[in-house]
Design a protein around this motif. Structure first.
Motif, PDB file in Angstrom:
ATOM      1  N   ILE A  53      18.886  -8.613  83.507  1.00 43.18           N
ATOM      2  CA  ILE A  53      20.205  -8.370  83.948  1.00 43.18           C
ATOM      3  C   ILE A  53      21.034  -8.426  82.719  1.00 43.18           C
ATOM      4  O   ILE A  53      20.841  -8.789  81.532  1.00 43.18           O
ATOM      5  CB  ILE A  53      20.696  -9.921  84.329  1.00 43.18           C
ATOM      6  N   CYS A  98      24.489  -6.046  80.572  1.00 41.41           N
ATOM      7  CA  CYS A  98      25.926  -6.082  80.780  1.00 41.41           C
ATOM      8  C   CYS A  98      26.286  -4.511  80.537  1.00 41.41           C
ATOM      9  O   CYS A  98      27.078  -3.999  81.067  1.00 41.41           O
ATOM     10  CB  CYS A  98      26.593  -6.886  80.049  1.00 41.41           C
ATOM     11  N   LYS A 156      27.401  -3.529  77.996  1.00 42.96           N
ATOM     12  CA  LYS A 156      28.341  -3.381  76.778  1.00 42.96           C
ATOM     13  C   LYS A 156      28.120  -4.057  75.537  1.00 42.96           C
ATOM     14  O   LYS A 156      28.752  -3.656  74.462  1.00 42.96           O
ATOM     15  CB  LYS A 156      29.833  -4.043  77.443  1.00 42.96           C
ATOM     16  N   CYS A 157      27.467  -5.045  75.550  1.00 40.18           N
ATOM     17  CA  CYS A 157      27.220  -5.881  74.357  1.00 40.18           C
ATOM     18  C   CYS A 157      26.628  -4.907  73.399  1.00 40.18           C
ATOM     19  O   CYS A 157      26.137  -3.956  73.676  1.00 40.18           O
ATOM     20  CB  CYS A 157      26.347  -7.200  74.664  1.00 40.18           C
ATOM     21  N   VAL A 158      26.572  -5.445  72.194  1.00 40.68           N
ATOM     22  CA  VAL A 158      25.859  -4.691  71.117  1.00 40.68           C
ATOM     23  C   VAL A 158      24.378  -4.527  71.185  1.00 40.68           C
ATOM     24  O   VAL A 158      23.883  -3.471  70.827  1.00 40.68           O
ATOM     25  CB  VAL A 158      26.052  -5.517  69.562  1.00 40.68           C
ATOM     26  N   HIS A 190      23.588 -10.042  75.616  1.00 46.30           N
ATOM     27  CA  HIS A 190      24.032 -11.173  75.063  1.00 46.30           C
ATOM     28  C   HIS A 190      25.079 -11.710  76.119  1.00 46.30           C
ATOM     29  O   HIS A 190      26.039 -12.637  75.640  1.00 46.30           O
ATOM     30  CB  HIS A 190      24.716 -11.120  73.760  1.00 46.30           C
ATOM     31  N   GLU A 191      25.208 -11.171  77.267  1.00 47.18           N
ATOM     32  CA  GLU A 191      26.151 -11.409  78.323  1.00 47.18           C
ATOM     33  C   GLU A 191      25.782 -11.913  79.644  1.00 47.18           C
ATOM     34  O   GLU A 191      26.360 -11.757  80.435  1.00 47.18           O
ATOM     35  CB  GLU A 191      27.365 -10.424  78.423  1.00 47.18           C
ATOM     36  N   SER A 192      24.458 -12.431  79.515  1.00 46.62           N
ATOM     37  CA  SER A 192      23.880 -12.610  80.920  1.00 46.62           C
ATOM     38  C   SER A 192      23.203 -14.090  80.964  1.00 46.62           C
ATOM     39  O   SER A 192      22.745 -14.116  82.210  1.00 46.62           O
ATOM     40  CB  SER A 192      22.882 -11.550  81.252  1.00 46.62           C
ATOM     41  N   ASN A 193      22.927 -14.671  79.625  1.00 47.14           N
ATOM     42  CA  ASN A 193      22.149 -15.840  79.915  1.00 47.14           C
ATOM     43  C   ASN A 193      22.930 -16.870  78.955  1.00 47.14           C
ATOM     44  O   ASN A 193      22.709 -16.974  77.766  1.00 47.14           O
ATOM     45  CB  ASN A 193      20.774 -15.641  79.469  1.00 47.14           C
ATOM     46  N   PRO A 194      23.625 -17.924  79.526  1.00 50.67           N
ATOM     47  CA  PRO A 194      24.278 -18.811  78.611  1.00 50.67           C
ATOM     48  C   PRO A 194      23.652 -20.029  78.174  1.00 50.67           C
ATOM     49  O   PRO A 194      23.697 -20.511  77.210  1.00 50.67           O
ATOM     50  CB  PRO A 194      25.423 -19.476  79.556  1.00 50.67           C
ATOM     51  N   ALA A 232      20.359 -19.733  76.723  1.00 47.23           N
ATOM     52  CA  ALA A 232      19.373 -19.422  75.680  1.00 47.23           C
ATOM     53  C   ALA A 232      19.793 -18.198  75.129  1.00 47.23           C
ATOM     54  O   ALA A 232      20.468 -17.254  75.823  1.00 47.23           O
ATOM     55  CB  ALA A 232      18.136 -19.349  76.220  1.00 47.23           C
ATOM     56  N   THR A 233      19.781 -18.235  73.709  1.00 52.96           N
ATOM     57  CA  THR A 233      20.200 -16.841  73.002  1.00 52.96           C
ATOM     58  C   THR A 233      19.134 -15.885  72.785  1.00 52.96           C
ATOM     59  O   THR A 233      19.188 -14.805  72.313  1.00 52.96           O
ATOM     60  CB  THR A 233      20.880 -17.151  71.842  1.00 52.96           C
ATOM     61  N   GLY A 264      18.618 -17.953  82.255  1.00 50.82           N
ATOM     62  CA  GLY A 264      20.045 -17.758  82.890  1.00 50.82           C
ATOM     63  C   GLY A 264      20.185 -18.308  84.194  1.00 50.82           C
ATOM     64  O   GLY A 264      21.390 -18.274  84.497  1.00 50.82           O
ATOM     65  N   PRO A 308      23.960  -9.195  89.267  1.00 52.87           N
ATOM     66  CA  PRO A 308      24.990  -9.075  88.647  1.00 52.87           C
ATOM     67  C   PRO A 308      24.938  -7.843  87.966  1.00 52.87           C
ATOM     68  O   PRO A 308      23.760  -6.893  87.980  1.00 52.87           O
ATOM     69  CB  PRO A 308      25.100 -10.131  87.648  1.00 52.87           C
ATOM     70  N   TYR A 309      26.102  -7.310  87.269  1.00 54.08           N
ATOM     71  CA  TYR A 309      25.984  -6.053  86.599  1.00 54.08           C
ATOM     72  C   TYR A 309      25.629  -4.868  87.279  1.00 54.08           C
ATOM     73  O   TYR A 309      24.748  -4.137  86.845  1.00 54.08           O
ATOM     74  CB  TYR A 309      25.673  -6.035  85.102  1.00 54.08           C
TER      75      TYR A 309
END
Lengths: 384, 162
Positions: free
Chosen positions: A88, A90, A92-94, A105-109, A111-112, A125, A138-139
């Motif tokens: 999953i 986005c 857009k993130c780096v 970095h915009e799909s799993n709160p 774990a990083t 996620g 999503p996305y």
């Protein structure tokens, strides 16, 4: 709708669950037409991935028909038959911008260390997956890709994970023309990695497993040399002998946390789950590769520490490359390979199981019954 | 040892993706140094939800989208909330989650019974498939389990008699 429901280690069932809803303007709701059981689902099935909650629906290898779209989705329309990458992302993130769609970095709160993955625990996620009649995607402008008109849906569903993961395993190996490549694990991903090693110009491809029927399949499909480690006293010694005592140029771990081959690792990693999985395949890969060689890891491990001979990595000057496959990055090339007949992923599918029999599907795949290589689940609402 | 009867160049697609630059010094990512800018990208609109989402303490915010499957609840939920006080590099994070998963299994059975559903555990375990494809091993496992259960019950009953 019908959906797979996880009830605990090795216990799954089919249940009625509420239909998924649009929760974000970039969401789509997809009616599932194919959903595979992946080898990495077995880590969840066996309770090896932390934060796998009872009640969750697994499934990250999905094709389906778009039923509903969020207000911001522009690239899809209702009725499109799409393949859905397991990541999953986005876009857009780096990390996505750098082609690392498996590391969004915009799909799993929760774990990083990993981006969001459909139906792959809350560590990835907390998304319900596609072993169901419908799934929230999503996305939807980023991941889902319309299946080319002339493509078999069975090929398409294999492009969501198995083919890109196998291909990236070979790609991360940095294979140079003439290299000897050893793949540990003759599951669907390992077989695909061995097949793809040839595309990068390998001079010799060897696959190792403990199941003769899978080795026989790999021997014919890839084609490659295929050996059973149970018939060897020491797989590493065997590899040294068969590579003029120097070791392979590239070793690929396509097994991950459920690897067999070590009693101690079986107890610690598979039984007690005190470490992030049993690592004999990775252990053998590190010790079988030549000095200065490359070890490519696509086998999935848990987030807790795992036992590996890291001293040998240092002393041999090895490079280790690993990642979840970046499906979106690889899709254009892989679709080409399937369309021109270079790759034939649907040939790996051995079992087509109605979704209602999901518990049997998991058991057959997990226990390696009935010559199973790759099972695909077919929801009753699938019409194509 | 099996000697292959083919030459690599005869294999369809051999070498078509060969890339001499693809060695460890050739990064697979398309480096653009964007990570040096931190959270500089235009973030997607934030998903909203009424349910409880646990968040890694290694990030400053919720991701723009997230899954809403199975929110934390009960004792397992308490353990999960405790786990998320610790970072992903800590056993304090992962071990309570592993424990919560096991507690969750028991809670799942209790929840089934509370809703009047008796879980068909042999079916959930896929024993029908085992019966069809692996009958001997299934029967052996069931018999061993039955013997151990009988022995344990006999031992406990004996202890009561004393």
């Amino acid at each position: 709708m019908l959906a797979m429901n996880y009830r605990g280690p090795q216990r799954v069932r089919i249940d009625h669950k509420p239909m998924p809803e649009i929760q974000h303007p970039q969401d789509a709701i997809v009616r599932v037409t194919r959903s595979c059981i992946c080898g990495s689902d077995l880590h969840l099935y066996n309770g090896s991935v932390p934060d796998t909650r009872v009640g969750m629906t697994f499934g990250h290898e999905i094709t389906g028909v778009v039923e509903q779209l969020g207000s911001e989705v522009q690239n899809l329309k209702v009725g499109d038959h799409v393949l859905v990458p397991f990541n999953i992302a986005c876009g857009k993130c780096v990390f996505c911008q750098q082609g690392l769609f498996g590391n969004c970095h915009e799909s799993n709160p929760q774990a990083t260390a990993v981006g969001g993955i459909f139906g792959y625990s809350h560590t990835a996620g907390g998304y319900d997956g596609g072993q169901a009649e419908y799934v929230r995607v999503p996305y939807a402008d980023v991941g889902p890709t319309v299946i080319p008109a002339n493509m078999d849906p069975d090929d398409a569903v294999m492009l969501t994970d198995v083919v890109p993961t196998g291909y990236q395993a070979a790609e991360m190996g940095g294979i140079q023309p003439g290299d000897t490549v050893v793949v540990f694990g003759a599951g669907p991903v390992g077989i695909m990695a061995a097949r793809c090693a040839w595309l990068f110009g390998a001079g010799r491809v060897i696959i190792i497993d403990q199941l003769d029927y899978r080795l026989e399949f790999a021997r014919n499909y890839c084609p490659c040399e295929a050996y059973n480690f149970k018939e060897m006293d020491d797989p590493v010694l065997f590899m040294k002998k068969t590579t003029d005592w120097l070791g392979a140029d590239v070793c690929i771990d396509a097994v991950g946390a459920e690897a067999n081959g070590s009693v101690m690792q079986n107890i610690l990693g598979r039984g007690l789950k005190m470490v992030g999985g049993a690592t004999p395949a990775l252990h053998w890969a590190i010790n079988s590769v030549k000095k200065g060689g490359i070890v490519s890891i696509v086998g999935v491990y848990g987030p807790i520490e795992a036992l590996v001979p890291i001293g040998n990595v240092l002393n041999k000057g090895l490079t280790i490359r690993a990642n979840q496959a970046s499906v979106k990055r690889l899709l254009p090339r892989l679709i080409e390979h399937v369309q021109n007949g270079t790759l034939d992923p649907k040939a790996l599918i051995t079992h087509r199981i109605p979704l209602e029999y999901v518990s049997d599907g998991y058991r057959i795949f997990s226990a390696k019954l009935d010559g199973c290589i790759k099972p695909v689940l077919l929801p009753p609402s699938a019409t194509s | 040892m099996d000697k292959p009867t083919y030459h690599p160049a005869q294999i369809k697609g051999w070498g078509v993706d060969a890339d001499p630059k693809n060695d460890p010094t050739y990064p697979m990512k398309q480096r653009n140094d964007g990570e040096h800018e931190g959270y500089s990208w235009e973030r997607p609109r934030q998903q909203t939800s009424d349910i409880e989402i646990l968040q890694s303490n290694e990030r400053p915010n919720l991701t723009a989208v997230f899954g809403t499957s199975t929110p934390p609840a009960g004792l397992s939920g308490m353990l999960r909330r405790f786990a998320f006080k610790y970072s992903e590099s800590s056993y304090g994070h992962w071990l309570p989650l592993v424990l919560a998963d096991r507690v969750g299994v028991v809670e799942g059975i209790v929840d089934d019974l509370r809703r009047g559903h008796i879980p068909n555990i042999p079916e959930e375990l896929g024993w029908k498939a085992e019966w069809k494809h692996n009958r001997k091993q299934l029967v052996t496992r069931v018999l061993i389990g039955a013997v151990f259960t009988y022995a344990a019950l006999a031992y406990l009953r004996g202890g009561k008699d004393d």
